[in-house]
Write a protein that holds these residues in place. Structure first.
Motif, short mmCIF file in Angstrom:
data_model
loop_
_atom_site.label_atom_id
_atom_site.label_comp_id
_atom_site.label_asym_id
_atom_site.label_seq_id
_atom_site.Cartn_x
_atom_site.Cartn_y
_atom_site.Cartn_z
N VAL A 171 0.56 16.10 -4.79
CA VAL A 171 0.37 14.67 -4.59
C VAL A 171 0.43 14.42 -3.08
O VAL A 171 1.36 14.87 -2.42
CB VAL A 171 1.49 13.87 -5.29
N CYS A 172 -0.58 13.72 -2.54
CA CYS A 172 -0.61 13.41 -1.11
C CYS A 172 -0.69 11.91 -0.89
O CYS A 172 -1.44 11.22 -1.58
CB CYS A 172 -1.81 14.08 -0.44
N ALA A 173 0.07 11.43 0.08
CA ALA A 173 0.02 10.02 0.48
C ALA A 173 -1.10 9.89 1.50
O ALA A 173 -0.94 10.27 2.66
CB ALA A 173 1.35 9.58 1.06
N VAL A 174 -2.23 9.37 1.08
CA VAL A 174 -3.37 9.21 1.98
C VAL A 174 -3.15 8.00 2.89
O VAL A 174 -3.41 8.06 4.09
CB VAL A 174 -4.67 9.04 1.16
N GLU A 175 -2.67 6.92 2.31
CA GLU A 175 -2.32 5.70 3.05
C GLU A 175 -1.03 5.16 2.47
O GLU A 175 -0.80 5.26 1.27
CB GLU A 175 -3.39 4.62 2.88
N ASN B 59 5.30 5.75 -7.06
CA ASN B 59 5.35 4.33 -6.78
C ASN B 59 4.97 4.06 -5.33
O ASN B 59 5.43 4.78 -4.44
CB ASN B 59 6.78 3.81 -7.07
N ALA B 60 4.14 3.02 -5.12
CA ALA B 60 3.80 2.59 -3.76
C ALA B 60 4.98 1.81 -3.20
O ALA B 60 5.43 0.85 -3.81
CB ALA B 60 2.55 1.74 -3.79
N ILE B 61 5.50 2.24 -2.07
CA ILE B 61 6.66 1.58 -1.46
C ILE B 61 6.17 0.54 -0.47
O ILE B 61 5.35 0.83 0.39
CB ILE B 61 7.55 2.60 -0.73
N GLY B 62 6.73 -0.66 -0.55
CA GLY B 62 6.41 -1.71 0.40
C GLY B 62 5.03 -2.28 0.15
O GLY B 62 4.84 -3.04 -0.79
N GLY B 63 4.05 -1.88 0.92
CA GLY B 63 2.68 -2.34 0.72
C GLY B 63 1.94 -1.44 -0.24
O GLY B 63 2.52 -0.60 -0.93
N GLY B 64 0.64 -1.59 -0.27
CA GLY B 64 -0.17 -0.73 -1.13
C GLY B 64 -0.23 0.69 -0.58
O GLY B 64 0.22 0.95 0.54
N ALA B 65 -0.76 1.59 -1.37
CA ALA B 65 -0.86 2.99 -0.95
C ALA B 65 -2.07 3.62 -1.63
O ALA B 65 -2.55 3.14 -2.64
CB ALA B 65 0.41 3.75 -1.32
N ALA B 66 -2.54 4.70 -1.04
CA ALA B 66 -3.59 5.50 -1.65
C ALA B 66 -3.03 6.90 -1.83
O ALA B 66 -2.40 7.46 -0.93
CB ALA B 66 -4.84 5.53 -0.80
N VAL B 67 -3.25 7.47 -3.01
CA VAL B 67 -2.69 8.78 -3.35
C VAL B 67 -3.82 9.69 -3.82
O VAL B 67 -4.72 9.26 -4.54
CB VAL B 67 -1.58 8.65 -4.42
#
Length: 76
Positions: free
Chosen positions: A28-32, A65-73
């Motif tokens: 799993v990678c946090a893209v944004e 889970n996306a922390i704070g704002g949105g995220a891309a995974v």
């Protein structure tokens, strides 16, 4: 339901949770944005900053889970 991703990323809204079952070995990678990951029956959670990755280690349920704002995974 089974969803197969070949390329790209999944966008999560702020505080949205993605559930993965039996995904041991997947990366799993946090893209944004930042991600919080917890795996079933594991004492420690993982927090990913943008650009970092984590390989799921255990079968069972994993929550992302996306922390704070949105995220891309992304997954591999």
């Amino acid at each position: 339901m089974q969803i197969e991703l070949e390329a790209g990323a999944v966008r999560l809204s702020p505080n949205q949770t993605l559930k993965l079952r039996d995904s041991a070995g997947s990366t799993v990678c946090a893209v944004e944005g930042s991600l919080w990951i917890t795996e079933e029956n594991q004492p420690r959670d993982v927090v990913l900053s943008p650009g970092s990755c984590y390989r799921l280690k255990h079968a069972g349920l994993a929550l992302i889970n996306a922390i704070g704002g949105g995220a891309a995974v992304s997954f591999s």
